[in-house]
Enzyme design. Structure first.
Site, PDB file in Angstrom:
ATOM      1  N   HIS A   1       1.514  -6.791 -13.354  1.00  0.00           N
ATOM      2  CA  HIS A   1       2.886  -6.441 -13.016  1.00  0.00           C
ATOM      3  C   HIS A   1       3.379  -5.258 -13.844  1.00  0.00           C
ATOM      4  O   HIS A   1       4.576  -5.141 -14.119  1.00  0.00           O
ATOM      5  CB  HIS A   1       3.818  -7.636 -13.237  1.00  0.00           C
TER       6      HIS A   1
ATOM      7  N   GLU B   1       1.892  -7.432   2.168  1.00  0.00           N
ATOM      8  CA  GLU B   1       2.021  -5.981   2.000  1.00  0.00           C
ATOM      9  C   GLU B   1       1.332  -5.183   3.109  1.00  0.00           C
ATOM     10  O   GLU B   1       1.884  -4.193   3.607  1.00  0.00           O
ATOM     11  CB  GLU B   1       1.442  -5.560   0.640  1.00  0.00           C
TER      12      GLU B   1
END
Length: 326
Positions: A129, A60
């Site tokens: 998540h 990321e």
């Protein structure tokens, strides 16, 4: 006007943006995989090729740094993060670099970067998540934060984000992907920082973000049987925020519920409440302001607990009955 899903509206916007602007490209994890992005990127790789639809490794920080650099060099990237949860890894690039360069260079440079952050919660996915982090990013100066709640705004806000000269976080909730609505076929923009009244009413104002707008509208229908007339405000963006629209509504109704899909403490709901407290409109209140948000705990990985943890229309309706005194 034809009706299409929220996911298709995003897909259409991406096709049109990349076709119209040679500086535009899509970069991110799994941009060619339905497992990551649903149906939102269908056909892009076949049409534009791997130089403009760049499926990256899971890194990321590196991906975000590359996108920031490309934006500084004159490109207009759309950077996809399939899970907002893991944008934490890119926080340095977003908060220290993308959001600051325009100001640190005295306006001589811009960072025209769209950061497409996807929330994909529920379904027993657990705490790592399931996080909606828009409130955290709205805290950062130099970064705009938009939250579409329907297919029309999803397409229009993606265009507006791409056209902005500095970074915009486009917060996308997968709980909305199957929602159907009217969407023009041609390109168009939805103004950033200009809220919308989704439903007019006189007894109570509900300001809601993202998927909670749909829950607020459902709650308003439920409250009709109690003779409670609800006004629903969709701010569309929380940074910048359309305070004047909120003030006018609360001045009329005298009551306010803030419904947000993030955590309760120090989040978007708390900031919206603070805007009322700091304004003369506070004197118009007939009852305390109520916020409907997630409890201050990590998301559970149990479907039965998720039913309690995630807020829905019934939670908004119950709060409304309480403050109106029904």
């Amino acid at each position: 006007m034809r009706e299409i899903t929220y996911a298709r509206a995003l897909n259409e916007a991406l096709h049109q943006i990349i076709a119209q602007d040679d500086r535009a490209f899509l970069i991110g994890q799994g941009v060619t995989s339905p497992w990551y992005v649903g149906a939102t990127t269908v056909g892009l790789l076949d049409r534009f090729g791997p130089n403009r639809i760049i499926d990256t490794p899971v890194s990321e920080g590196a991906i975000t740094g590359a996108a920031v650099g490309a934006a500084l060099a004159g490109m207009r990237p759309i950077l996809e993060h399939p899970r907002m949860d893991f944008m934490y890894y890119a926080m340095d690039q977003i908060a220290n670099h993308a959001a600051n360069w325009h100001y640190m260079f005295g306006g001589a440079l811009s960072v025209p970067l769209t950061i497409w952050g996807i929330i994909n919660r529920g379904g027993e996915q657990g705490a790592q998540h399931s996080q909606a982090l828009h409130g955290m990013y709205a805290h950062i100066p130099g970064l705009k934060v938009v939250l579409p709640s329907n297919p029309y705004d999803a397409k229009g806000l993606l265009f507006s984000s791409h056209q902005d000269e500095n970074p915009v976080l486009f917060v996308d909730d997968r709980w909305l992907y199957d929602m159907v609505g009217n969407v023009p076929e041609e390109p168009y923009s939805v103004p950033i920082g200009k809220g919308v009244v989704r439903r007019r009413g006189d007894d109570l104002t509900i300001v809601a973000t993202s998927y909670m707008v749909q829950e607020a509208l459902e709650a308003a229908k439920m409250l009709e049987s109690k003779n409670i007339d609800v006004e629903v405000i969709d701010p569309i963006s929380i940074k910048p925020f359309d305070s004047e629209l909120l003030f006018r509504s609360v001045e009329k109704t005298g009551r306010l519920i803030v419904a947000d899909g993030g955590w309760r403490s120090f989040g978007a709901a708390a900031e919206i409440m603070a805007k009322i407290v700091e304004s003369p409109v506070m004197c118009s209140l007939k009852s305390p302001v109520v916020r409907i948000a997630l409890p201050d705990s990590p998301a559970p990985a149990s479907s039965s607990l998720e039913q309690i943890y995630f807020r829905k229309a019934k939670d908004i309706a119950k709060a409304a009955e309480h403050i109106v005194g029904v």
